[in-house]
Design an enzyme around this catalytic site. Structure first.
Site, PDB file in Angstrom:
ATOM      1  N   LYS A 122       8.676 -68.078 -18.646  1.00  0.00           N
ATOM      2  CA  LYS A 122       7.350 -68.710 -18.567  1.00  0.00           C
ATOM      3  C   LYS A 122       7.376 -69.793 -17.505  1.00  0.00           C
ATOM      4  O   LYS A 122       8.328 -70.568 -17.452  1.00  0.00           O
ATOM      5  CB  LYS A 122       7.008 -69.307 -19.935  1.00  0.00           C
ATOM      6  CG  LYS A 122       5.631 -69.894 -20.022  1.00  0.00           C
ATOM      7  CD  LYS A 122       5.600 -71.187 -20.818  1.00  0.00           C
ATOM      8  CE  LYS A 122       6.120 -72.363 -20.009  1.00  0.00           C
ATOM      9  NZ  LYS A 122       5.975 -73.674 -20.639  1.00  0.00           N
ATOM     10  N   GLU A 126     -38.949 -38.490 -32.344  1.00  0.00           N
ATOM     11  CA  GLU A 126     -37.776 -39.218 -32.826  1.00  0.00           C
ATOM     12  C   GLU A 126     -37.209 -38.541 -34.073  1.00  0.00           C
ATOM     13  O   GLU A 126     -37.946 -37.962 -34.873  1.00  0.00           O
ATOM     14  CB  GLU A 126     -38.148 -40.675 -33.142  1.00  0.00           C
ATOM     15  CG  GLU A 126     -38.343 -41.526 -31.905  1.00  0.00           C
ATOM     16  CD  GLU A 126     -37.119 -41.519 -31.003  1.00  0.00           C
ATOM     17  OE1 GLU A 126     -36.062 -42.003 -31.424  1.00  0.00           O
ATOM     18  OE2 GLU A 126     -37.219 -40.996 -29.875  1.00  0.00           O
ATOM     19  N   ARG A 184     -26.641 -51.228 -36.401  1.00  0.00           N
ATOM     20  CA  ARG A 184     -25.739 -50.159 -36.854  1.00  0.00           C
ATOM     21  C   ARG A 184     -24.274 -50.449 -36.508  1.00  0.00           C
ATOM     22  O   ARG A 184     -23.378 -49.818 -37.042  1.00  0.00           O
ATOM     23  CB  ARG A 184     -26.174 -48.816 -36.243  1.00  0.00           C
ATOM     24  CG  ARG A 184     -27.425 -48.240 -36.886  1.00  0.00           C
ATOM     25  CD  ARG A 184     -28.031 -47.090 -36.096  1.00  0.00           C
ATOM     26  NE  ARG A 184     -28.831 -47.554 -34.966  1.00  0.00           N
ATOM     27  CZ  ARG A 184     -29.493 -46.758 -34.133  1.00  0.00           C
ATOM     28  NH1 ARG A 184     -29.426 -45.442 -34.293  1.00  0.00           N
ATOM     29  NH2 ARG A 184     -30.193 -47.256 -33.131  1.00  0.00           N
ATOM     30  N   ASN A 226     -33.250 -36.407 -25.967  1.00  0.00           N
ATOM     31  CA  ASN A 226     -33.632 -37.407 -24.976  1.00  0.00           C
ATOM     32  C   ASN A 226     -32.467 -38.375 -24.786  1.00  0.00           C
ATOM     33  O   ASN A 226     -32.017 -39.003 -25.732  1.00  0.00           O
ATOM     34  CB  ASN A 226     -34.871 -38.153 -25.517  1.00  0.00           C
ATOM     35  CG  ASN A 226     -35.140 -39.444 -24.778  1.00  0.00           C
ATOM     36  OD1 ASN A 226     -34.924 -39.531 -23.574  1.00  0.00           O
ATOM     37  ND2 ASN A 226     -35.631 -40.439 -25.511  1.00  0.00           N
ATOM     38  N   LEU A 246     -32.721 -51.780 -20.917  1.00  0.00           N
ATOM     39  CA  LEU A 246     -33.120 -52.275 -22.235  1.00  0.00           C
ATOM     40  C   LEU A 246     -31.886 -52.737 -23.008  1.00  0.00           C
ATOM     41  O   LEU A 246     -30.996 -51.943 -23.310  1.00  0.00           O
ATOM     42  CB  LEU A 246     -33.845 -51.178 -23.017  1.00  0.00           C
ATOM     43  CG  LEU A 246     -35.028 -50.526 -22.292  1.00  0.00           C
ATOM     44  CD1 LEU A 246     -35.809 -49.639 -23.247  1.00  0.00           C
ATOM     45  CD2 LEU A 246     -35.938 -51.579 -21.665  1.00  0.00           C
ATOM     46  N   TYR A 277      10.937 -78.706 -23.744  1.00  0.00           N
ATOM     47  CA  TYR A 277       9.854 -79.399 -24.446  1.00  0.00           C
ATOM     48  C   TYR A 277      10.449 -80.414 -25.407  1.00  0.00           C
ATOM     49  O   TYR A 277      11.306 -80.077 -26.232  1.00  0.00           O
ATOM     50  CB  TYR A 277       9.043 -78.339 -25.202  1.00  0.00           C
ATOM     51  CG  TYR A 277       7.810 -78.827 -25.894  1.00  0.00           C
ATOM     52  CD1 TYR A 277       6.858 -79.575 -25.207  1.00  0.00           C
ATOM     53  CD2 TYR A 277       7.570 -78.506 -27.223  1.00  0.00           C
ATOM     54  CE1 TYR A 277       5.704 -80.006 -25.849  1.00  0.00           C
ATOM     55  CE2 TYR A 277       6.412 -78.925 -27.867  1.00  0.00           C
ATOM     56  CZ  TYR A 277       5.486 -79.672 -27.178  1.00  0.00           C
ATOM     57  OH  TYR A 277       4.348 -80.091 -27.809  1.00  0.00           O
TER      58      TYR A 277
HETATM   59  C1  UD1 Z   1     -33.333 -44.168 -28.350  1.00  0.00           C
HETATM   60  C2  UD1 Z   1     -34.537 -43.221 -28.129  1.00  0.00           C
HETATM   61  C3  UD1 Z   1     -34.104 -41.812 -28.494  1.00  0.00           C
HETATM   62  C4  UD1 Z   1     -32.908 -41.402 -27.659  1.00  0.00           C
HETATM   63  C5  UD1 Z   1     -31.771 -42.414 -27.776  1.00  0.00           C
HETATM   64  C6  UD1 Z   1     -30.710 -42.124 -26.724  1.00  0.00           C
HETATM   65  C7  UD1 Z   1     -36.594 -44.450 -28.517  1.00  0.00           C
HETATM   66  C8  UD1 Z   1     -37.698 -44.750 -29.477  1.00  0.00           C
HETATM   67  N1  UD1 Z   1     -35.636 -43.639 -28.956  1.00  0.00           N
HETATM   68  O1  UD1 Z   1     -33.031 -44.139 -29.729  1.00  0.00           O
HETATM   69  O2  UD1 Z   1     -35.163 -40.905 -28.260  1.00  0.00           O
HETATM   70  O3  UD1 Z   1     -32.480 -40.107 -28.048  1.00  0.00           O
HETATM   71  O4  UD1 Z   1     -32.242 -43.758 -27.547  1.00  0.00           O
HETATM   72  O5  UD1 Z   1     -29.562 -42.894 -26.906  1.00  0.00           O
HETATM   73  O6  UD1 Z   1     -36.636 -44.929 -27.399  1.00  0.00           O
HETATM   74  N2  UD1 Z   1     -34.038 -52.035 -27.325  1.00  0.00           N
HETATM   75  C9  UD1 Z   1     -34.688 -53.137 -26.861  1.00  0.00           C
HETATM   76  N3  UD1 Z   1     -35.748 -53.637 -27.559  1.00  0.00           N
HETATM   77  C10 UD1 Z   1     -36.174 -53.054 -28.716  1.00  0.00           C
HETATM   78  C11 UD1 Z   1     -35.512 -51.920 -29.181  1.00  0.00           C
HETATM   79  C12 UD1 Z   1     -34.441 -51.429 -28.466  1.00  0.00           C
HETATM   80  O7  UD1 Z   1     -34.349 -53.688 -25.812  1.00  0.00           O
HETATM   81  O8  UD1 Z   1     -37.138 -53.570 -29.287  1.00  0.00           O
HETATM   82  C13 UD1 Z   1     -32.880 -51.506 -26.551  1.00  0.00           C
HETATM   83  C14 UD1 Z   1     -31.595 -51.521 -27.353  1.00  0.00           C
HETATM   84  O9  UD1 Z   1     -30.853 -52.719 -27.111  1.00  0.00           O
HETATM   85  C15 UD1 Z   1     -30.859 -50.310 -26.830  1.00  0.00           C
HETATM   86  C16 UD1 Z   1     -31.962 -49.384 -26.347  1.00  0.00           C
HETATM   87  O10 UD1 Z   1     -33.127 -50.159 -26.239  1.00  0.00           O
HETATM   88  O11 UD1 Z   1     -30.026 -50.646 -25.727  1.00  0.00           O
HETATM   89  C17 UD1 Z   1     -32.185 -48.209 -27.313  1.00  0.00           C
HETATM   90  O12 UD1 Z   1     -32.555 -48.701 -28.572  1.00  0.00           O
HETATM   91  P1  UD1 Z   1     -31.995 -48.047 -29.926  1.00  0.00           P
HETATM   92  O13 UD1 Z   1     -32.592 -48.776 -31.055  1.00  0.00           O
HETATM   93  O14 UD1 Z   1     -30.534 -47.955 -29.869  1.00  0.00           O
HETATM   94  O15 UD1 Z   1     -32.644 -46.595 -29.819  1.00  0.00           O
HETATM   95  P2  UD1 Z   1     -32.100 -45.238 -30.456  1.00  0.00           P
HETATM   96  O16 UD1 Z   1     -32.410 -45.208 -31.891  1.00  0.00           O
HETATM   97  O17 UD1 Z   1     -30.683 -45.036 -30.053  1.00  0.00           O
HETATM   98 CA    CA Z   2     -29.160 -46.303 -29.118  1.00  0.00          CA
END
Ligand code: UD1
Ligand code: CA
Length: 472
Positions: free
Chosen positions: A351, A154, A18, A169, A11, A387
């Protein structure tokens, strides 16, 4: 590992708000490589049959940063509606006979070994968890009185009691073949963030009567998420510490592993010594017995066996044969090619210049666009004037040339074998083999030269005498 085929879903579509940076989170570097590249290489180490990379519409940067070996399926998530929604985009591409591993693009330092127990567990769904002293921000693992996993809540949705749970998690899940679509279908966005949470698949699996397991790792730093620049710096430090330990175990000596940074691919021979504040950026090859003194930065270079890089030197795109000595305070730029036993001293810049074996430039020089033979001695303050404002011109110094101090070599210029240049010369043309070239004003002496004197005008008042000029 298991015999079932494995498909991995990474993902990487999140906005990364942030981070507060213009550079997308997935492209922020750790040890010189974009964060996402670390996750892709973990996926490759697991030998997945296919890796699905969920990305946002604006993913040209990611495509450029990752070498596509034909094993990646780029899945676009047009709207970032949550981690569950992200996996839903990839699910139609995942083969029903493959186990699925979900990795997060922002959990980049996970080693293959940390994931191994997830595959050894026979449960239908397994989640990787870790206990943290400060679990703030992460999803918490909910268990019943018997300790069985019930779900994940969450941080933003958790009650005060749930927030006190320290088991979190990691975001990494392993799901048995064929089960993913059924786990994703019931997801809703009825929660604190209005998102489709992937984490809800745990409670859904429990409801469906599937077996759910948690695999708890003690590698807290390896599974940490990177959401902001504080966590990015922590990830960098962890990576460097782990890498330094591996290198020391493999025979690289570091005077302080906390003060050596190595980015990208760097190979080391035996008995290499790295003093403090060394930065190495790959690709680099460091030969046997090389000593790198404090404060040196070496990028994209080859350093031959038993060479010594003295303190505060900067090497980029340089190639050194064995037994060279460079620095302190030397600068080797791209195309600096040093033969065996070459010595480059303090405040010397090189160089696009080749130097033959045994040649020396010990102090305060600029050598650019030059071909220098063997056993050439370059005096202090020698400058190649390469140069003219438009073109770069070549300087050729054949074997055993001796260049006197403070010589300007106005290129193009060729100095024949064994020729000598008198100090302070401005050389603009050819010097034949074995000849002496001198090109400077002759010295003349004026006898009994009257130096300017201080004249006492009134007591305590000093006047300066008029200037005396040569020729007066
Ligand atoms: C997420 C988990 C949380 C966990 C944590 C671990 C969920 C809802 N929460 O939270 O339980 O403890 O990771 O690090 O899953 N992303 C997408 N598409 C989206 C949203 C996110 O591809 O629509 C990808 C982001 O790029 C990222 C990853 O998913 O790489 C996690 O998303 P992020 O928003 O960082 O989740 P956390 O709040 O860290
Ligand atoms: Ca994250």
């Amino acid at each position: 590992m298991m015999n079932t085929p494995l498909e991995i879903c990474i993902l990487a579509a999140g906005k990364g708000t942030r981070m507060k940076t213009l550079v997308p989170k997935m492209l922020q570097p750790i040890a010189g490589a974009p964060m996402i590249a670390h996750v892709v290489s973990t996926a490759r180490a697991l030998k997945a049959t296919k890796t699905h990379l969920v990305v946002s519409e604006d993913h040209a940067g990611l495509k450029a940063a990752i070498e596509d070996q034909g094993d990646l399926n780029w899945v676009v998530q047009t709207e970032q509606l949550g981690t569950g929604h992200a996996v839903q985009q990839a699910a139609p591409f995942i083969n029903g006979d493959a186990a699925v591993l979900v990795l997060l693009g922002d959990v980049p330092l996970l080693a293959r070994e940390t994931l191994q127990p997830l595959f050894e567990d026979p449960a239908d769904v397994a989640v990787l968890t870790v206990n943290l002293q400060n679990p703030a921000g992460y999803g918490r693992i909910q268990r019943n009185a018997e300790g069985q996993v019930l779900g994940i809540v969450e941080d933003k949705d958790a009650t005060a009691a749930e927030r006190s749970i320290t088991e979190i998690n990691t975001g990494i899940f392993r799901i048995n073949p064929g089960l993913l679509p059924g786990l994703l279908a019931p997801l809703s966005n009825d929660n604190g963030q209005g998102e489709y949470y992937l984490t809800d698949i745990i409670s859904i699996a429990v409801h469906q009567g599937l077996t759910v397991a948690s695999v708890t790792t003690d590698q807290a730093e390896a599974v940490s998420g990177v959401n902001d620049l504080v966590q990015l710096a922590a990830a960098e430090r962890f990576f460097q510490r782990r890498q330094a330990q591996q290198l020391m175990r493999a025979g690289v000596r570091m005077l302080d592993p906390a003060r050596v940074d190595i980015r990208g691919a760097v190979s080391f021979g035996r008995d290499v010594v790295l003093d403090v504040n060394t930065v190495l950026e790959g690709p680099c090859q460091i030969g046997h017995g090389v000593v790198i003194e404090a404060g040196s930065v070496i990028k994209n270079s080859v350093v031959g066996d038993n060479s010594l890089i003295k303190s505060h030197s900067s090497l980029e795109g340089a190639s050194l044969a064995q037994d060279c000595q460079v620095g302190p305070y030397a600068r080797l730029r791209p195309g600096a090619v040093l033969g065996a036993g070459v010595a480059i001293g303090n405040f010397v810049e090189v160089k696009q210049t080749t130097m033959g074996p045994g040649s020396k430039a010990s102090h305060l020089s600029y050598l650019g666009d030059a071909t220098i033979g063997a056993r050439v001695n370059i005096g202090a303050g020698t400058i190649t004037c390469n140069y003219d404002g438009v073109n770069k011109w070549q300087t050729i110094l054949e074997d055993e040339v001796f260049v006197g101090s403070n010589t300007a070599l106005v290129a193009p210029v060729t100095v024949g074998q064994g020729a000598t240049i008198g100090a302070g010369s401005t050389i603009t043309g050819v010097i034949p083999d074995a000849a002496l070239g001198v090109a400077r004003g002759r010295q003349r002496n004026i006898d009994a030269w009257p130096r300017p004197e201080k004249v006492l005008d009134a007591p305590g008042l000093v006047k300066k005498s008029a200037k005396t000029k040569v020729g007066d």
